[in-house]
Design a protein around this motif. Structure first.
Motif, PDB file in Angstrom:
ATOM      1  N   SER A  39      -4.530  76.391  70.084  1.00 17.76           N
ATOM      2  CA  SER A  39      -4.748  76.871  68.721  1.00 17.76           C
ATOM      3  C   SER A  39      -4.211  78.288  68.594  1.00 17.76           C
ATOM      4  CB  SER A  39      -6.249  76.863  68.416  1.00 17.76           C
ATOM      5  OG  SER A  39      -6.897  77.919  69.115  1.00 17.76           O
ATOM      6  N   TRP A  44      -1.549  77.519  61.358  1.00 15.78           N
ATOM      7  CA  TRP A  44      -1.727  76.304  62.146  1.00 15.78           C
ATOM      8  C   TRP A  44      -0.529  75.358  62.076  1.00 15.78           C
ATOM      9  CZ3 TRP A  44      -5.655  74.227  65.269  1.00 15.78           C
ATOM     10  CH2 TRP A  44      -6.729  75.088  65.491  1.00 15.78           C
ATOM     11  N   VAL A 100       1.052  74.815  65.341  1.00 16.25           N
ATOM     12  CA  VAL A 100       0.185  73.988  66.186  1.00 16.25           C
ATOM     13  C   VAL A 100       0.404  72.515  65.866  1.00 16.25           C
ATOM     14  CG1 VAL A 100      -2.196  73.509  66.870  1.00 16.25           C
ATOM     15  CG2 VAL A 100      -1.507  75.855  66.307  1.00 16.25           C
ATOM     16  N   VAL A 151      -8.281  72.422  58.980  1.00 20.48           N
ATOM     17  CA  VAL A 151      -8.608  73.836  59.143  1.00 20.48           C
ATOM     18  C   VAL A 151      -8.966  74.428  57.791  1.00 20.48           C
ATOM     19  CG1 VAL A 151      -7.046  74.033  61.114  1.00 20.48           C
ATOM     20  CG2 VAL A 151      -6.206  74.587  58.826  1.00 20.48           C
ATOM     21  N   LEU A 156      -6.440  72.461  71.748  1.00 19.54           N
ATOM     22  CA  LEU A 156      -6.645  71.782  70.471  1.00 19.54           C
ATOM     23  C   LEU A 156      -7.804  70.794  70.533  1.00 19.54           C
ATOM     24  CD1 LEU A 156      -5.768  71.140  67.591  1.00 19.54           C
ATOM     25  CD2 LEU A 156      -4.062  69.556  68.533  1.00 19.54           C
ATOM     26  N   LEU A 186      -1.691  67.995  58.791  1.00 20.34           N
ATOM     27  CA  LEU A 186      -2.410  69.270  58.770  1.00 20.34           C
ATOM     28  C   LEU A 186      -2.988  69.449  57.380  1.00 20.34           C
ATOM     29  CD1 LEU A 186      -3.243  72.008  59.959  1.00 20.34           C
ATOM     30  CD2 LEU A 186      -1.011  72.895  59.234  1.00 20.34           C
ATOM     31  N   LYS A 196     -11.271  70.765  65.436  1.00 19.14           N
ATOM     32  CA  LYS A 196     -10.406  70.596  64.261  1.00 19.14           C
ATOM     33  C   LYS A 196      -9.708  69.240  64.246  1.00 19.14           C
ATOM     34  CE  LYS A 196     -11.054  75.014  63.275  1.00 19.14           C
ATOM     35  NZ  LYS A 196     -11.932  75.445  62.152  1.00 19.14           N
TER      36      LYS A 196
END
Length: 282
Positions: A17, A53, A56, A45, A23, A77, A28
């Motif tokens: 993260s 993020w 990520v 998030v 992760l 995401l 999350k």
């Protein structure tokens, strides 16, 4: 040999993260769905840190694709606003005369920036209902076939994540091909271009997805599928009047919406219409 959920999670442990935490230990990560080498999951998030993020998410997608047996990965995401957090102020409205729409343009609510649909798709129409089991999917298919008979090029997106029935209604079997490892080639049947989550997971796989993952899956199936050139796309929506419907109304350039049912259908029409989309009941 197809990858397992345990192998995918092991690969995700190496992804860190923004704070340097694995992760898989951040809380999350949604449930990871693995079916025939295709992997689906979301990272949820706070809306204020979504940009931080995004690297990520890309790293997680790359890590999953590197797992032996993985054919493709859909990593969403999503940003959730914390309870009580202030909403961002809307942009100033356009001066009179500067925001008209020409014929054929999808409606954009006042104060919202225009959104882009899939390249090559001229119009998108959502078919919704207030509850399941009322014939919504059948209506969507009949509408698509009717438009096809008028000589239009028609696509169907089965966005009913929890009960995808379009593959059965159109008697389409098989799995979509992966193009370049990042995009999917839709299926073909009865002169229609078709994509459904039902093509990607086993029929008996339970789809226990959180709202944010459903919303991201909808937009990704719109934008990460090679739809080609279509005159109209019919979207068979999940039943109800929740976040998925509102997301479609706000983030997808819908030309209109059809709601099927009785009192519940009227409610769905009002809900989608309230998002600035022309709507009709059925």
């Amino acid at each position: 040999m197809a990858a397992t959920k345990e192998q995918v999670l092991a690969g995700l442990k190496a992804v860190k993260s923004p704070e340097g935490i694995a992760l898989t230990d951040t809380g999350k990560l949604s449930d990871v769905v693995v079916s025939d080498g295709k992997v689906f999951f979301s990272i949820t998030v706070d809306a204020a840190v979504v940009q931080k993020w995004e690297p990520v998410r890309k790293a997680a997608e790359a890590a999953v694709r590197a797992v032996p047996g993985v054919v493709s990965a859909m990593v969403a995401l999503t940003g959730e606003r914390a309870a009580g957090a202030a909403r961002a102020a809307p942009p100033p409205a356009q001066a009179p005369g500067g925001g008209g729409h020409g014929p054929g343009h999808a409606h954009t609510p006042r104060g919202e920036r225009p959104v882009q649909g899939p390249p090559g798709v001229a119009a998108i129409v959502a078919v919704a209902s207030g509850k399941g089991g009322v014939g919504k999917s059948t209506t969507a298919i009949n509408l698509a076939l009717g438009l096809r008979d008028l000589g239009l090029k028609v696509g169907v997106l089965d966005a009913d994540i929890y009960g995808p029935s379009v593959p059965k209604l159109l008697a389409i079997r098989g799995r979509p091909e992966t193009l370049g490892g990042t995009r999917l080639k839709p299926m073909q049947g009865y002169g229609l271009t078709v994509m459904s989550i039902g093509f990607l997971v086993a029929e008996d796989t339970p789809m226990i997805w959180r709202g944010p993952m459903v919303m991201s899956a909808l937009t990704q199936m719109l934008r990460e599928v090679e739809w080609g050139t279509l005159d109209v796309m019919i979207v068979d929506m999940p039943p109800g009047t929740g976040d998925a419907q509102l997301t479609m109304a706000q983030q997808v350039p819908l030309a209109g919406a059809v709601a099927y049912g009785e009192a519940d259908g009227v409610g769905a029409v009002g809900y989608v219409g309230g998002g600035g989309v022309p709507a009709a009941g059925g």
